[in-house]
Design a protein around this motif. Structure first.
Motif, PDB file in Angstrom:
ATOM      1  N   ARG A 164       0.837  -1.375  -0.043  1.00  0.00           N
ATOM      2  CA  ARG A 164      -0.013  -0.079  -0.020  1.00  0.00           C
ATOM      3  C   ARG A 164       1.000   1.232   0.033  1.00  0.00           C
ATOM      4  O   ARG A 164       1.235   1.851   1.032  1.00  0.00           O
ATOM      5  N   ASP A 199       0.112   4.272  -0.898  1.00  0.00           N
ATOM      6  CA  ASP A 199      -0.420   5.764  -0.295  1.00  0.00           C
ATOM      7  C   ASP A 199      -0.767   5.635   1.217  1.00  0.00           C
ATOM      8  O   ASP A 199      -0.671   4.215   1.787  1.00  0.00           O
ATOM      9  N   GLN A 216       3.861   0.149   6.329  1.00  0.00           N
ATOM     10  CA  GLN A 216       3.863  -0.355   4.947  1.00  0.00           C
ATOM     11  C   GLN A 216       4.845   0.614   3.871  1.00  0.00           C
ATOM     12  O   GLN A 216       5.511  -0.054   2.975  1.00  0.00           O
ATOM     13  N   ARG A 245      -1.123  -1.423  -6.302  1.00  0.00           N
ATOM     14  CA  ARG A 245      -1.813  -0.307  -5.197  1.00  0.00           C
ATOM     15  C   ARG A 245      -3.163  -1.251  -4.708  1.00  0.00           C
ATOM     16  O   ARG A 245      -3.692  -1.483  -5.335  1.00  0.00           O
ATOM     17  N   ILE A 246      -3.175  -1.009  -3.303  1.00  0.00           N
ATOM     18  CA  ILE A 246      -4.221  -1.728  -2.897  1.00  0.00           C
ATOM     19  C   ILE A 246      -5.043  -0.676  -1.811  1.00  0.00           C
ATOM     20  O   ILE A 246      -4.211   0.399  -1.545  1.00  0.00           O
ATOM     21  N   GLU A 247      -6.148  -0.753  -1.362  1.00  0.00           N
ATOM     22  CA  GLU A 247      -6.924   0.084  -0.693  1.00  0.00           C
ATOM     23  C   GLU A 247      -6.750  -0.385   0.820  1.00  0.00           C
ATOM     24  O   GLU A 247      -6.598   0.628   1.850  1.00  0.00           O
ATOM     25  N   GLY A 248      -6.533  -1.573   1.248  1.00  0.00           N
ATOM     26  CA  GLY A 248      -6.280  -2.023   2.525  1.00  0.00           C
ATOM     27  C   GLY A 248      -5.456  -3.312   2.705  1.00  0.00           C
ATOM     28  O   GLY A 248      -5.012  -3.628   1.676  1.00  0.00           O
ATOM     29  N   LEU A 249      -5.477  -3.764   3.642  1.00  0.00           N
ATOM     30  CA  LEU A 249      -4.540  -4.930   4.047  1.00  0.00           C
ATOM     31  C   LEU A 249      -5.156  -6.389   4.109  1.00  0.00           C
ATOM     32  O   LEU A 249      -4.725  -7.299   4.527  1.00  0.00           O
ATOM     33  N   ASP A 267      -8.649  -7.169  -0.559  1.00  0.00           N
ATOM     34  CA  ASP A 267      -7.694  -6.267  -1.201  1.00  0.00           C
ATOM     35  C   ASP A 267      -6.750  -6.959  -1.959  1.00  0.00           C
ATOM     36  O   ASP A 267      -6.306  -6.466  -3.237  1.00  0.00           O
TER      37      ASP A 267
END
Length: 329
Positions: A179, A181, A187, A212-216, A220
């Motif tokens: 991630r 961002d 991370q 790129r991912i939003e969460g873990l 995701d």
DNA sequence: GTGCCTAAGAGTTTCAGATC
DNA sequence: GATCTGAAACTCTTAGGCAC
């Protein structure tokens, strides 16, 4: 409720003698101790923790501010940590509230110490209440991004081990599923290490190297892997930021009829026993949860005993090679 | 009725002193 | 010296008394 005064009355001694006998004070005759213990057992005596902490100024409880109960690696760590703290005579209280709300509660319950998970440490909003913390604070992770005592894993080194392992197996097109961002320094450090090590080893690094991912969480990982498999020339190996993301990768691969490791080698962060039991026994990097839990418990104990002490403990990772990574065909 | 102050009480530990 | 007792202390809340 039975108190030491009831026991004293039955035993025909003073309540201070009962207190000392139950604590094993050597100044009390063995036969008196035995008699008092016997009566205490008969009467079903349970020490009053509130009264005991009144005198000792310790609650025997440690508060843990946990980011989420939904991630596999964290569940594994909290279980081990609870065991380690119990072994040292502490009770664990877990909060999944916002950091400021958790601190308020823990202040009220007079925790001996509080453990904060580093996921929160970049969120200044949530940390606004940390100044009111009345107990020693230990942060797990995110060393260097806050002024508190820390236990941290050298996450960057873990990812470097993963990159080197895959490079040695002949992979030159490797992706990192993490991630980039957001405000989670734990991370960010992994991604920086991945890019640096890949460049050092002369591997291909481009815009598609970081997924790129939003969460873990598993979902995701699944979404990111789905997108990756759709590329005209997908990577031959992927490094996953954690066990739940790895689960998502395996699900996406299974649905597309791809095989691990024949079609895709996988190395995952999170050195936990669960890695052995995934769809494919998974090569993992990191510090074992047992070691992390043991070091955290010891550090918390130290902070309670010497509250002025500032601790910074770094743990070095290892790689555990399993069947999810193989030489490039 | 409100505000302030003081004493009491909760259960346990621990220090100082008494007894044998 | 070994063993035991008595009292103080720990922190916080609640109740009671008093003045306004």
């Amino acid at each position: 409720m039975v108190t030491i005064k009831d026991i004293a009355k039955r035993a025909g001694v003073s309540f201070s003698t009962v207190s000392k006998a139950l604590l094993g004070n050597p100044n009390i005759k063995a036969v008196t101790k035995e008699r008092i213990w016997e009566i205490a057992r008969e009467m079903g005596y349970q020490p009053n923790i509130a009264a005991r902490s009144l005198v000792s100024r310790k609650s025997g409880a440690i508060g843990i501010i946990w980011p989420t109960v939904e991630r596999g690696a964290l569940s594994s760590l909290i279980t081990k940590l609870n065991d380690e703290l119990e072994r040292r005579g502490y009770t664990t209280l877990l909060s999944i509230s916002r950091t400021d709300a958790a601190i308020e509660s823990f202040n009220r319950y007079r925790m001996d110490a509080v453990l904060l998970f580093g996921d929160h440490s970049g969120n200044r909003d949530e940390l606004s209440g940390i100044g009111s913390m009345q107990s020693p604070l230990l942060v797990y992770g995110a060393a260097g991004s806050h002024p508190f005592s820390t236990v941290d894993v050298n996450r960057g080194q873990a990812i470097r081990l993963a990159v080197r392992h895959l490079a040695e197996l002949g992979h030159s097109r490797i992706a990192y599923l993490g991630r980039p961002d957001g405000d989670d320094p734990m991370q960010t450090v992994k991604i920086e290490a991945f890019l640096d090590e890949a460049r050092t080893l002369g591997l291909r690094v481009d815009d598609e190297s970081i997924l790129r991912i939003e969460g873990l969480e598993t979902h995701d990982g699944y979404i990111a892997a789905e997108a990756m498999f759709g590329w005209p020339s997908p990577p031959t190996a992927v490094i996953s930021g954690g066990v739940d993301l790895t689960r998502g990768i395996y699900r996406a691969a299974r649905e597309r009829g791809l095989r691990v490791p024949e079609d895709l080698s996988v190395v995952s962060y999170d050195n936990i026993p669960l890695m052995e039991d995934l769809d494919v026994p998974t090569t993992a990097v990191g510090v074992s949860v047992h070691a992390i839990a043991s070091v955290i418990a010891e550090a918390l104990h130290k902070l309670i005993e010497m509250s002025d002490e500032q601790l910074t403990i770094a743990l070095e990772p290892e790689i555990v090679v399993r069947s999810s990574s193989t030489r490039l065909q």
